[in-house]
Design an enzyme around this catalytic site. Structure first.
Site, short mmCIF file in Angstrom:
data_model
loop_
_atom_site.label_atom_id
_atom_site.label_comp_id
_atom_site.label_asym_id
_atom_site.label_seq_id
_atom_site.Cartn_x
_atom_site.Cartn_y
_atom_site.Cartn_z
N THR A 1 0.99 -1.32 0.03
CA THR A 1 -0.11 -0.05 -0.11
C THR A 1 0.94 1.30 -0.03
O THR A 1 0.59 2.38 -0.87
CB THR A 1 -0.99 0.10 1.10
OG1 THR A 1 -1.64 -1.21 1.07
CG2 THR A 1 -1.93 1.14 1.28
N GLN B 1 0.65 -10.64 -5.44
CA GLN B 1 0.19 -11.98 -5.48
C GLN B 1 0.99 -12.87 -6.30
O GLN B 1 0.82 -13.87 -6.12
CB GLN B 1 -1.22 -12.11 -5.89
CG GLN B 1 -2.33 -11.55 -4.91
CD GLN B 1 -2.29 -12.09 -3.38
OE1 GLN B 1 -1.75 -13.28 -2.93
NE2 GLN B 1 -2.71 -11.44 -2.51
N CYS C 1 -9.60 -7.40 2.92
CA CYS C 1 -10.12 -5.99 3.18
C CYS C 1 -11.45 -5.82 3.04
O CYS C 1 -12.13 -4.94 3.30
CB CYS C 1 -9.18 -5.05 2.24
SG CYS C 1 -7.69 -5.13 2.19
N HIS D 1 4.31 -9.75 3.63
CA HIS D 1 3.47 -10.49 4.47
C HIS D 1 2.43 -11.67 3.69
O HIS D 1 2.09 -12.66 4.07
CB HIS D 1 2.59 -10.11 5.61
CG HIS D 1 1.53 -9.25 4.88
ND1 HIS D 1 0.14 -9.86 4.78
CD2 HIS D 1 1.39 -8.16 4.34
CE1 HIS D 1 -0.60 -8.87 4.22
NE2 HIS D 1 0.18 -7.74 3.92
N SER E 1 4.38 -7.09 -1.22
CA SER E 1 4.16 -6.96 0.34
C SER E 1 5.06 -8.16 0.90
O SER E 1 4.44 -9.55 0.64
CB SER E 1 2.88 -6.99 1.02
OG SER E 1 2.33 -5.61 1.21
N THR F 1 13.88 5.35 10.10
CA THR F 1 14.91 4.44 10.45
C THR F 1 14.45 3.16 10.02
O THR F 1 13.11 2.65 10.06
CB THR F 1 15.15 4.34 12.19
OG1 THR F 1 15.50 5.65 12.43
CG2 THR F 1 16.19 3.19 12.38
N ASN G 1 -5.66 -11.10 -6.53
CA ASN G 1 -5.67 -11.64 -5.21
C ASN G 1 -7.04 -12.37 -4.87
O ASN G 1 -6.85 -13.51 -4.11
CB ASN G 1 -5.75 -10.55 -4.12
CG ASN G 1 -6.56 -9.31 -4.57
OD1 ASN G 1 -6.62 -9.14 -5.41
ND2 ASN G 1 -7.40 -9.11 -3.30
N1 PLP Z 1 -2.28 -5.46 -3.85
C1 PLP Z 1 -2.85 -6.75 -3.77
C2 PLP Z 1 -2.89 -7.69 -5.01
C3 PLP Z 1 -3.08 -7.43 -2.52
O1 PLP Z 1 -3.53 -8.55 -2.36
C4 PLP Z 1 -2.78 -6.61 -1.49
C5 PLP Z 1 -3.21 -7.32 0.06
O2 PLP Z 1 -4.25 -7.79 -0.01
C6 PLP Z 1 -2.16 -5.24 -1.46
C7 PLP Z 1 -2.10 -4.86 -2.77
C8 PLP Z 1 -2.09 -4.38 -0.39
O3 PLP Z 1 -1.26 -5.02 0.45
P1 PLP Z 1 -0.73 -4.58 2.11
O4 PLP Z 1 -1.93 -4.67 2.82
O5 PLP Z 1 0.15 -5.38 2.30
O6 PLP Z 1 -0.16 -3.26 1.72
#
Ligand code: PLP
Length: 747
Positions: free
Chosen positions: A79, A190, A337, A212, A210, A248, A162
């Site tokens: 994001t 993804q 989300c 995670h 990302s 940092t 996603n």
């Molecule tokens: N883009 C895609 C395709 C995602 O699946 C996600 C998270 O679900 C994001 C962007 C946003 O990632 P983050 O919430 O880790 O910033």
């Protein structure tokens, strides 16, 4: 029923939402906290060690992404990376002649259109923002893109989706953008670790990732910017990351990310594409066995091998997720989300899927580090879910003869209510206010229990949906149209309708519509059990009477007549329940709605009531489900909050209420699959699924036992406790966090 205390180990199949942290990444983060704790900007040894860690991880990221040049920045996640890329691109095109629009794929993650809208506004650019349409296969419409590309300033497309796993045709997009002045941003979240990504071979200007989503912790991500691509820092300060991203650095998370990238480079910890496809095929096979009508919502040859998005006819995604969850299978209904938003997935809508497929969609996603044993167990459990669903009459099982559930079963869809009333002894049933989206589910419930469908009744001509009476009659194999029935399905003339030992009578209540009626339900002893009142009296609201087919002047006397027929305490089962209040009585509504109380007290003539109500009926917003509101909320007093009790407070609750009854409101299929907590006390226990709650409510209201409602997560139990409190039951409690938190709560 499962034995008390049976633990079900969790199987996590929601990797597109987030992943667990890889053990070696966890170890790397801990080591960074313990040993490389220095500030990478410091000149002493701890600082140098931390800086070296950053440099090593950045170099690894370059290798994994295949980008020898350009910038690779550590950011907090995709994001943030998106904001930086969009801000940078938009600043660079500000005022450029010939640039009129910004384009993004119609199935992008919400962060993309939100960032475009936000920075377009903040920078005052006023550019048009357009979604690139996608086909039924989820892929971008490339001719459309080509036609728009000449005047576009920025084009945002994801590498893989996603929700569906659909892989974009990046090479095709590159071709469509040939000659375009647009910068190109690719959301690679993804894709990383799940498919090859050729950033250097494509004219990509920015790409975001990302941590995670591929086994690193939350709070770390990567932004790649091609050499020469404009960059404007989003965060300024100490000048870290070559001044492009101050603050940092998050060294432990970067170290963990490095460990995952190392695993990716080595390959050992991650399954290859062929193995992942085998896993997916096995899971898809288990779903086909469990739910013979299952439909996959994206073509698998165009998808990541780690994502399955599927729908089962007749079952909405909430129900499917509850079933899977009870079996310890964690999946989701779309992007994390959008959980709880109530609206269907915009991604599937953009692909043009039929409404039922959108409403039923479930996403199963696993990561590339998945073990064969996990897939084996997941397949076994999916098949077991199918078996239990057949046993419960939720999916066809011609070989089974199922027992009917006596009394009322309530179904709710986007706040609209529908009721199945069954006399189990005679196997007779009536459906009241059949909803189109429930046709298959109701037909399945009726057929699987060999019920005789005596009548299909509507309480009025609905403003928000068509009656599904005819469709349901056909789906149940019944003869078309009951002879002599009126437009709402009533064929009994002025006499009662016999339903085994039950009787239904009909009371015209014009107001909300001219044809509104209430159906009064009497038991074998002639006692009034409940009234199906449509939208005449709703929990916290009254039906609107500003439709062309309303009868506002008749409304007040209809309310009075209904009250005379049912009294203060009879349960009123409404046609809508937008706020999950479940049921009401004239007593509860008189307390909550002063306007209603005044009519009942004889203090308002028909015209004055109609006038007061008309004033409430200006500019009624749609419901939270974005459907037209059939009721108008009447100014109300304070609503009771649910009495929520945490597991730690149960002993005290028991001391105050030694006769406490533990009421499990999970649906029957969840009870068959899910665990039952071991209780340290001997408690009376009742099993009353939320859909059957109205059958028990009158009894509880009469004898006033102390009730502790329990469900999986604490939501439905809170609804039940709140509904009972609203009806005047003073000792209804809900177990916070439900069974999901039970063992931890006791630990
Ligand atoms: N883009 C895609 C395709 C995602 O699946 C996600 C998270 O679900 C994001 C962007 C946003 O990632 P983050 O919430 O880790 O910033």
């Amino acid at each position: 029923m499962r034995e008390a205390g049976t633990e079900i180990p969790e199987i996590y199949l929601d990797a597109n939402a987030t992943t667990a942290v890889l053990p070696r990444a966890r170890a790397a983060a801990l080591a960074a906290m313990a040993d490389d704790y220095g500030n990478p900007s410091s000149g002493h040894l701890p600082g140098l060690r931390a800086r070296a860690c950053l440099a090593a991880v950045r170099a690894r990221a370059r290798r994994v992404l295949g980008v020898a040049t350009g910038q690779v920045l550590f950011v907090s996640g995709a994001t943030e990376g998106l904001q930086t890329a969009v801000l940078s691109a938009l600043r660079s095109i500000a005022g450029r002649p010939g640039i009129h629009r910004l384009l993004y794929g119609a199935t992008e993650h919400k962060a993309v259109p939100e960032a475009l809208g936000h920075w377009n506004e903040v920078l005052g650019l006023g550019l048009e923002i357009l979604a690139i349409p996608v086909g039924a296969d989820g892929r971008h419409d490339l001719p459309w893109l080509r036609a728009q590309a000449a005047t576009a300033g920025l084009v945002c497309t994801m590498a893989a989706n996603n929700e569906t796993g659909v892989v974009s045709d990046l090479a095709g997009i590159a071709q469509a953008l040939e000659g375009s002045p647009a910068l190109w941003l690719v959301d690679g979240v993804q894709a990383l670790g799940k498919m090859p990504l050729d950033l250097a071979g494509l004219p990509v200007d920015y790409a975001v990732f990302s941590g995670h989503k591929f086994y690193a912790p939350k709070g770390i991500g990567l932004l790649y910017a091609r050499h020469g691509a404009p960059l404007t820092p989003l965060v300024v300060g100490g000048g870290q990351e070559q001044g492009q991203r101050s603050g940092t650095e998050n060294v432990p998370a970067i170290a963990a990310l490095g460990a995952v990238l190392e695993a990716l480079e080595e390959g050992g910890a991650f399954r290859d594409q062929v193995t992942l496809k085998v896993f997916r095929d096995r899971l898809a096979g288990a779903l086909r066995d469990a739910f013979p009508g299952v439909v996959f919502n994206a073509p698998e040859d165009r998808c990541l091998p780690t994502t399955l998005n599927f729908s089962v006819p007749g079952l909405d995604s909430g129900l499917l997720l509850d079933v899977f969850d009870a079996a310890g299978l964690r999946m989701s209904g779309g992007s994390a989300c959008s959980t709880g938003s109530g609206a269907g997935s915009p991604v599937l809508q953009a692909m043009g899927l039929p409404a039922w497929q959108v409403a039923s969609a479930v996403r199963l996603s696993f990561g590339p580090a998945t073990e064969t044993t996990l897939v084996d167990e997941a397949c076994r459990r999916i098949r077991r879910c199918g078996h239990v669903m057949r046993e419960q009459g939720l999916v066809p099982a011609p070989e089974l003869r199922l027992e009917p559930v006596d009394g009322v079963t309530r179904f709710v869809s986007n706040g609209a209510c529908c009721y199945l009333l069954v006399d189990a002894q005679s196997r007779c049933c009536v459906v009241i206010d059949p909803l189109p989206e429930l046709t298959q589910r109701l037909a399945q419930a009726i057929r699987s229990r060999e019920l005789d469908l005596v009548a299909l009744l509507d309480t009025h001509t609905h403003g928000d949906h068509a009656s599904a009476a005819e469709a349901l009659r056909q789906a149940c194999g019944g003869p078309a149209g009951a002879g002599g029935a009126d437009a709402l399905g009533w064929a009994a003339g002025s006499g009662p309708l016999a339903l085994g030992r039950f009787r239904l009578t009909r009371l015209p209540v014009p107001g909300h519509t001219r044809d509104s009626v209430a159906y009064l339900w009497f038991d074998g002893q002639g006692r009034l059990q409940a009234a199906f009142v449509g939208d005449t009296v709703l929990p916290g609201a009254l039906g609107r009477s500003d439709f062309p087919h309303s009868d506002p002047l008749a409304y007040a006397s209809s309310i009075v007549q209904l009250h005379q027929a049912v009294g203060d305490a009879t349960l009123l089962l409404p046609g809508h329940d937008d706020d999950d209040r479940f049921a009401c009585t004239f007593a509860s509504e008189s307390a909550a709605q002063p306007l209603l109380a005044q009519v009942l007290a004889g203090g308002l003539a028909a015209a004055a009531f109609a006038d007061r109500k008309a004033r409430l009926e200006t500019d009624i917003p749609p419901t939270r489900y974005q459907t037209i509101a059939c009721g108008v909320r009447c100014p109300s007093g304070a609503e009771p909050a649910a009495n929520v009790v945490h597991a730690a407070g149960l002993a005290a609750l028991l001391q105050d209420h030694p006769e406490l009854v533990f009421v499990d409101v999970r649906e029957a299929h969840e009870q068959r699959l899910g665990p039952w907590p071991e209780l340290p006390w001997t408690l009376r226990r009742e099993v009353v699924p939320l859909s059957s709650l109205t059958n028990a409510m009158p009894r509880w209201l009469e004898s006033e036992p102390a009730l502790l409602f329990v469900c999986r997560s604490g939501n439905r139990s809170a609804t039940a406790a709140r509904a009972m409190s609203r009806l005047g039951h003073r000792r209804s409690f809900s177990l916070a966090g439900g069974l999901a938190l039970w063992p931890q709560a006791r630990a």
